[in-house]
Design an enzyme around this catalytic site. Structure first.
Site, PDB file in Angstrom:
ATOM      1  N   GLU B 128       0.822  -1.216   0.000  1.00 29.02           N
ATOM      2  CA  GLU B 128       0.000   0.000   0.000  1.00 29.02           C
ATOM      3  C   GLU B 128       0.855   1.265   0.000  1.00 29.02           C
ATOM      4  OE1 GLU B 128      -2.898  -0.446  -1.069  1.00 29.02           O
ATOM      5  OE2 GLU B 128      -4.205   0.154   0.572  1.00 29.02           O
ATOM      6  N   THR B 181      -4.786   8.900  -5.853  1.00 24.53           N
ATOM      7  CA  THR B 181      -4.913   9.004  -4.403  1.00 24.53           C
ATOM      8  C   THR B 181      -4.076  10.170  -3.879  1.00 24.53           C
ATOM      9  OG1 THR B 181      -5.233   6.631  -4.261  1.00 24.53           O
ATOM     10  CG2 THR B 181      -4.655   7.755  -2.228  1.00 24.53           C
TER      11      THR B 181
END
Lengths: 309, 309
Positions: B128, B181
């Site tokens: 991540e 993001t």
């Protein structure tokens, strides 16, 4: 029923991670209130014992909340109120909430319960407004619903009870210093960093989850306050020492009760809570500041009826 | 066991009131990952189908998380990975989390499960980190634990499952616009007013309570976002229109999935979720923007094993 005597308990608001949101109803500590029906309409406060408080119904919180109820309710009688204060005003354990919720609870019983306890909150909040300058529903909700309570939105009275892990017990130390709610409110920040907001709300959510799953470790990890406590605790003499003593003696958590100056330790079991009470007492004696110590488990019921006539 | 084929699902992070805290694991939408033991040590990514992604193990999130696991684990073999992407990267429904959690889940099965799913989170988070620049545990926790999940503290992996009211169902609309993001993160505020913090955390706490008591009305009243959504939603074409359509057709809530651009509607029952899906589809066709629609109930289990050899 012509007369009712009730016990209206003390309460802890905020509970570290739930500023203006969480409340908890205590046992054993509280006010006794007697209310009698009178032929003459209106509200009279006959006497207040235990503390020096006004008998003026427009300035005494029990009178203000009672008047708010009467304004919305058709009754063909009046009420006289006697208040025996067991809670010291300004202590931070819901003194005004006990009185303002107590009077409307008692009147509601005398007139055949047209309102649910939840519906009484809006009247009790009128008393709270007088006491603190702004209306917060956390204490009155705890007193009227009992147990751990949650205020999602005070303005629309969106409040509810949470689950109550029965082993939880509280130690409350009230240092008798003057610390007005309005003054204590001035210390709180206007803005919070996003990072702190996430930490604080993660702790609140985890605490709620811990209450439902009765996970005492999770409750302990999450009953923390990174937003308000660092600023307000400086007003409370020996706050950090009391916290350290509590946490190193198996307390699950420690924080400021409401806006202070009372502090609370949360423990698993009343025996642990009493042990911490003794330790805090021994320590606080040395400060020379007068103080009270209470221990209490969770009062799941809220206000209790003592006698009726 | 020499080979394992798994289904690693998509997930929704944030869920309006739980920025960086809440996660939810979806059904049906996800990646299929095959992992085989090899004599040669190390990790190899043989192929990626469905999406164009690097085979470089140091840059593909599934490789990065797998390498993190191998660094801490003594194994006398290596692993080759095939990834069939069912989730589009950058969609906001946990594409990187599915791959990074999937590879470590599969390897853990192949080596006799030395780790619990919860213990795998720290490895998955290494993937991540590569994907989003900072490590957030919300999506990988949802994928590895299943159901609604809560991140109290991502750094110490203090995460847990919440209760799952089984009737809850989700409609997800993914507008195929580019919205990274990291870019979306730039829009979030550094500071939040205390008032908004209280509103947001009261909603989070009430939502958690609603999940445990399975109070769909409370869930609906509390799945709201006053902090992030007002800023980020402007990047999503027709956000307000989609929200209005959903909420006026019995959706319990509507919000941004993760950092977007996907949006979700929450409904009671899959039938309602599908009906909302049809309405959103008809509306979004008119924008000319390519999009996907998914409906899903709660995936309580998380990653599923399809076959083993």
């Amino acid at each position: 029923m012509k007369e009712i005597k009730i016990f209206s308990p003390a309460s802890i608001a905020n509970l570290s991670c739930g500023f203006d949101i969480l409340g908890l109803c205590l046992n054993d500590i509280g006010d006794e209130i007697i209310v009698r029906k009178t032929k003459e309409k209106g509200i009279k406060i006959l006497k207040v014992t235990g503390q020096k408080l006004t008998l003026d119904v427009n300035r005494n919180v029990a009178g203000v909340s009672a008047l708010a109820l009467l304004r919305e309710t058709n009754v063909d009688c009046g009420f006289e109120i006697e208040i025996h204060k067991g809670i010291k005003p300004g202590s931070g354990i819901g003194s005004s909430a006990a009185s303002s919720a107590g009077s409307v609870f008692a009147i509601n019983e005398l007139i055949g319960k047209p309102y649910s306890n939840k519906e009484l909150i809006k009247f009790a909040m009128e008393g709270e407004k007088i006491a603190s300058g702004s209306a917060h529903a956390d204490n009155v909700t705890a007193v009227l619903l009992g147990g751990f309570t949650f205020v999602r939105d005070g303005l629309s009275f969106d409040v509810f009870k949470l689950n109550n892990p029965i082993e939880l017990a509280f130690t409350i130390l009230h240092p008798q210093i003057e610390l007005k709610t309005s003054e204590s409110r001035e210390l709180i920040p206007k803005n919070v960093s996003l990072e702190k907001m996430i930490t604080q709300s993660a702790n609140l959510g985890a605490f709620i989850s811990g209450l439902y799953t009765e996970d005492y470790d999770l409750i302990s990890r999450s009953i923390k306050d990174v937003v308000i406590e660092p600023l307000r605790s400086i007003l409370i003499p020996e706050f950090e020492t009391l916290k350290e003593i509590s946490l190193s003696n198996n307390a699950l958590g420690f924080g400021i009760s409401g806006s202070g100056p009372s502090v609370f330790a949360l423990s698993k079991g009343l025996i642990n809570a009493k042990k911490i009470g003794d330790l805090l007492k021994n320590k606080y004696k040395k400060t020379g500041i007068p103080f009270d110590i209470h221990t209490s488990n969770i009062n799941e019921k809220g206000i209790k009826i003592i006698t009726t006539k």
